[in-house]
Write an enzyme that holds these catalytic residues in place. Structure first.
Site, PDB file in Angstrom:
ATOM      1  N   HIS A 557       0.907  -1.639   0.018  1.00  0.00           N
ATOM      2  CA  HIS A 557      -0.313   0.020  -0.459  1.00  0.00           C
ATOM      3  C   HIS A 557       0.709   1.171  -0.175  1.00  0.00           C
ATOM      4  O   HIS A 557       0.108   2.174   0.011  1.00  0.00           O
ATOM      5  CB  HIS A 557      -1.110   0.333   1.583  1.00  0.00           C
ATOM      6  CG  HIS A 557      -0.557   0.116   2.465  1.00  0.00           C
ATOM      7  ND1 HIS A 557       0.324  -1.119   2.868  1.00  0.00           N
ATOM      8  CD2 HIS A 557       0.291   1.386   3.161  1.00  0.00           C
ATOM      9  CE1 HIS A 557       0.556  -0.930   4.101  1.00  0.00           C
ATOM     10  NE2 HIS A 557       0.929   0.307   4.611  1.00  0.00           N
ATOM     11  N   CYS A 558       2.071   1.307  -0.042  1.00  0.00           N
ATOM     12  CA  CYS A 558       2.917   2.284   0.030  1.00  0.00           C
ATOM     13  C   CYS A 558       3.834   2.704  -1.407  1.00  0.00           C
ATOM     14  O   CYS A 558       3.492   3.781  -1.962  1.00  0.00           O
ATOM     15  CB  CYS A 558       3.931   1.665   1.399  1.00  0.00           C
ATOM     16  SG  CYS A 558       2.868   2.646   2.675  1.00  0.00           S
ATOM     17  N   LEU A 559       4.367   1.598  -1.129  1.00  0.00           N
ATOM     18  CA  LEU A 559       5.755   1.898  -2.380  1.00  0.00           C
ATOM     19  C   LEU A 559       5.120   2.208  -3.630  1.00  0.00           C
ATOM     20  O   LEU A 559       5.709   3.085  -4.276  1.00  0.00           O
ATOM     21  CB  LEU A 559       7.096   0.926  -2.508  1.00  0.00           C
ATOM     22  CG  LEU A 559       7.692   0.253  -1.544  1.00  0.00           C
ATOM     23  CD1 LEU A 559       8.775  -0.503  -1.403  1.00  0.00           C
ATOM     24  CD2 LEU A 559       7.983   1.834  -1.097  1.00  0.00           C
ATOM     25  N   ASP A 562       3.187   6.092  -3.091  1.00  0.00           N
ATOM     26  CA  ASP A 562       3.590   7.454  -2.875  1.00  0.00           C
ATOM     27  C   ASP A 562       3.795   8.342  -3.174  1.00  0.00           C
ATOM     28  O   ASP A 562       4.040   9.273  -3.507  1.00  0.00           O
ATOM     29  CB  ASP A 562       4.662   6.981  -1.601  1.00  0.00           C
ATOM     30  CG  ASP A 562       3.963   5.981  -0.269  1.00  0.00           C
ATOM     31  OD1 ASP A 562       2.724   5.757  -0.718  1.00  0.00           O
ATOM     32  OD2 ASP A 562       4.767   5.867   0.903  1.00  0.00           O
TER      33      ASP A 562
END
Length: 717
Positions: A557-559, A562
């Site tokens: 859910h980040c890399l 973002d």
């Protein structure tokens, strides 16, 4: 459907306001019958002007508190209107008169605030509650305790737990009241009301006023007409610090409570309003129907001789004592799981959830009203990308609006969701300040990014340093104080923007470096070099090198998300993060490169076309040893292989179903497939056995290690 609402005094007007609006919004015809038990403008008409109540069709103007005198007039109007239901509120004499009239005429009766009991049968209100509940067809109970009371009493009507109507009223009207707070009163002050019949007996009232005079506290005292009459007739004089004023409207009363450090009252309604507004309350009665407010420490019962001590010791309960946590979610199945002691998060065991539940330190709910009782509200919600790869803050913004409607003075709000710099100050703060409170003055606001690496045991939430940045220094300290009570280390930064960009830098750093090795993987494929050997060799340097490994693409859910948040924000400053965006392109291209590698392996290793080949994907989560498939490159790779005509199956011990691809995990039988592709290297799998049994292996994670380098049927990224 026609509903006749019987009202007559201040408590009923307040409770009727949100209900009346809801009835009209849903198309019900409401006929309001006003008994006139309260007839002074400030105790009656002002509510219809300010709260949006339906104007009474029938103003009886009886100017009496005698239910026997009210009944004939109410019955006459009910016969005239022939309603489908008669609706009464609370415990006043107008409530009882309306209930008795409906029962006498055979109209179905509904009672709001059914089941409340103080246990004091000397109070007329207690007797009114019991009799009204006995007569009611439909009983709207505010909580489970009230339902249990009604069951024990054997009432014949149907009981429904619907929540506290006073919470609804406070939620709707508190923001308006805060804007009306003038600040004209001495600071600090306590809000004071006295009106109950038992407290306005001359000697009792004199004792109360004398003790209040002697406390040295400053009070703002809207004087009820009954109380004023007794004071004037018996020469009961409040001291100068008891600012006796004329009765005020409901919104002005709420504004007084908002600004007060204490509420001293004998009103049932004000006890709950003080609770929802988080102001410590002293109740001038030997008992209360709102027993839960006493149980949690928000309300103290006091009589003559006890008031001064109660004023000094009163406080609002600290929800952090014992670290009690309420989890608010919109998904009923998740709330039910948590309340059964079942975890849906891989890194959190069901045993630990059950233990906290049994200790009373954790519970889950769908009810946003629970936020009113919290000291701190932590927002940890998804911040995905839109279809146009732009930030989508819809979930966070919608939740913030719900929080703003329930925000209480002194609360701490912290955003933990990863986002672009400026979100906390530019998006959340204006919404929260619509409550009438000001960030940094009336409530605290900060950003503190979550820093979790799922599946990792050496660095946990507790041991990983926590970054905190508030909109003011006081906000930063308040947030740091919360986290320091539970975590090993807290790092303060100068602003929420600094904290927001810190999280993006951490993830973009990884994204860019992974893109570097992914690009080298494509180059090494052309140069016929083993990148894994090269990375191993470079890693022997004790300084100046950090190991990153290639793979089929970024997941989680980040890399994958973002970098786009920062690129979008940078464009507002006429700046283009070309380096970051190039890294994103390289990483997004990896599933396509891996599909080509699989095609080459089948063609050269098995002399098979990708179309029609049986391909087993080994591991579909975005990283090893977790259950999370969000943004997993395996999903894109499966899609590409299926589009190319391959017959795709998968095996993953952590993921039994992939409903979006209409697939289920199959047994691990490498020999049954033309090619096994290692996409996620779970530690539970014996990769030597996979290589031994499979006719062809494409290893995208170096799971086969050195053995894979020398085995001709293993193709590596």
């Amino acid at each position: 459907m026609k509903i006749a609402s019987i009202v007559g005094n201040r408590p009923q007007f307040v409770k009727a306001a949100p209900t009346s609006v809801a009835l009209r919004e849903r198309g019900f015809e409401e006929v309001v019958i006003h008994t006139g038990q309260h007839y002074d403008r400030e105790l009656s008409q002002v509510f219809f002007e300010e709260l949006g109540l339906e104007e009474p069709r029938h103003r009886l103007d009886l100017r009496t508190a005698d239910p026997g005198l009210m009944r004939p007039a109410i019955e006459s109007r009910l016969i005239e209107e022939q309603p489908d239901w008669v609706l009464v509120y609370g415990d006043t004499n107008s409530t009882l008169a309306g209930a008795e009239a409906a029962s006498e005429l055979g109209f179905p009766l509904a009672h709001v605030e059914a089941g409340l009991r103080s246990g004091d049968l000397s109070m007329p209100e207690e007797l009114n509650r019991i009799e009204t509940d006995r007569l009611a067809t439909l009983l709207f109970a505010p909580d489970e305790r009230s339902r249990e009371t009604l069951a024990a009493e054997g009432v014949e009507g149907r009981v429904e737990v619907v929540g506290d109507v006073m919470a609804d009223a406070t939620r709707v009207f508190a923001p308006i009241a805060r804007k009306r707070a003038t600040g004209d009163w001495p600071d600090p002050y306590a809000a004071l009301t006295i009106h109950r019949e038992a407290n306005t007996e001359p000697e009792r009232l004199r004792a109360l006023i004398d003790e209040l005079n002697a406390t040295g506290w400053t009070f703002v005292f809207p004087v009820h007409p009954r109380t004023r009459k007794v004071m004037d007739e018996h020469g009961i004089v409040p001291a100068p610090q008891l600012h006796a004023i004329e009765p005020v409207g409901y919104l002005e009363m709420l504004a007084l409570v908002v600004g007060a450090t204490r509420v001293v009252t004998d009103s049932g309604g004000l006890q709950k309003e003080a609770y929802w507004l988080r102001v410590p309350c002293i109740t001038l009665r030997p008992s209360t129907e709102w027993v839960d407010t006493v149980a949690v420490g928000a309300n103290r019962l006091a009589g003559p001789g006890e008031i001064a001590r109660a004023l000094e010791e009163a406080s609002f309960p600290d929800a952090r004592a014992g670290h009690s946590v309420v989890l608010v979610d919109v998904q009923p199945e998740r709330v039910d799981m948590l309340n059964r002691g079942e975890s849906y998060v891989g890194d959190v065991s069901s045993e630990s959830v059950k233990e906290l539940l049994d200790q009373g330190r954790l519970r889950a709910t769908l009810d946003y009203d629970e936020l009113r009782g919290a000291d701190a509200i932590l927002i940890a919600l998804p911040t995905p990308l839109s279809a146009q790869r732009e930030p989508d803050l819809t979930i966070v913004v919608d939740a913030t609006r719900d929080i703003a409607q329930r925000l209480q003075k002194g609360q701490l709000v912290i955003l933990e969701s990863t986002t672009y710099p400026g979100t906390t100050r530019e998006r959340l703060q204006p919404i929260l300040e619509e409550s009438g409170f000001k960030a940094g003055t009336d409530f605290h606001l900060a950003f503190s990014p979550e820093r979790v690496d799922p599946g990792r045991e050496d660095w946990t939430t507790k041991s990983t340093p926590k970054i905190v940045g508030g909109v003011t220094e006081a906000c930063t300290e308040k947030a740091a104080e919360l986290y320091e009570s539970a975590l090993d280390s807290v790092i303060r930064v100068s602003s929420p923007e600094a904290a927001e960009l810190t999280k993006l830098l951490e993830n973009i750093f990884r994204s860019v470096n992974i893109a570097l090795v992914n690009e080298l993987a494509q180059l090494c494929d052309r140069m016929d070099l083993d990148l894994w050997e090269i990375i191993d060799a470079a890693s022997t340097k004790p300084f100046g090198f950090m190991r990153f490994e290639p793979g089929p693409g970024l997941g989680g859910h980040c890399l994958p998300v973002d970098p786009f948040y920062l690129s979008w924000k940078a464009r507002q400053y006429d700046f283009y993060t070309e380096f970051i965006e190039l890294a994103g392109k390289v990483n997004q291209n990896m599933p396509y490169f891996c599909r080509s590698l699989i095609s080459q392996a089948l063609n050269h290793g098995r002399e098979l076309s990708l179309k029609g080949a049986k391909v087993l994907i080994l591991g579909v989560t975005y990283k090893a040893n977790v259950r999370d498939t969000r943004e997993s490159p395996a999903l894109k790779l499966i899609e590409l292989l299926q589009n190319a005509g391959a017959e795709v199956a998968y095996h993953d011990p952590f993921v039994p179903e992939l409903p979006e691809r209409e697939l289920s995990s199959v047994a691990l039988d490498p020999a049954e497939h033309d090619c096994v592709v290692i996409v996620t290297a779970h530690s539970k799998i014996d990769y030597e056995q996979v290589v031994e049994q499979a006719p062809l292996v494409v290893d995208l994670r170096n799971a086969t290690g050195r053995n894979g380098r020398v085995d001709g049927k293993v193709w590596k990224l």
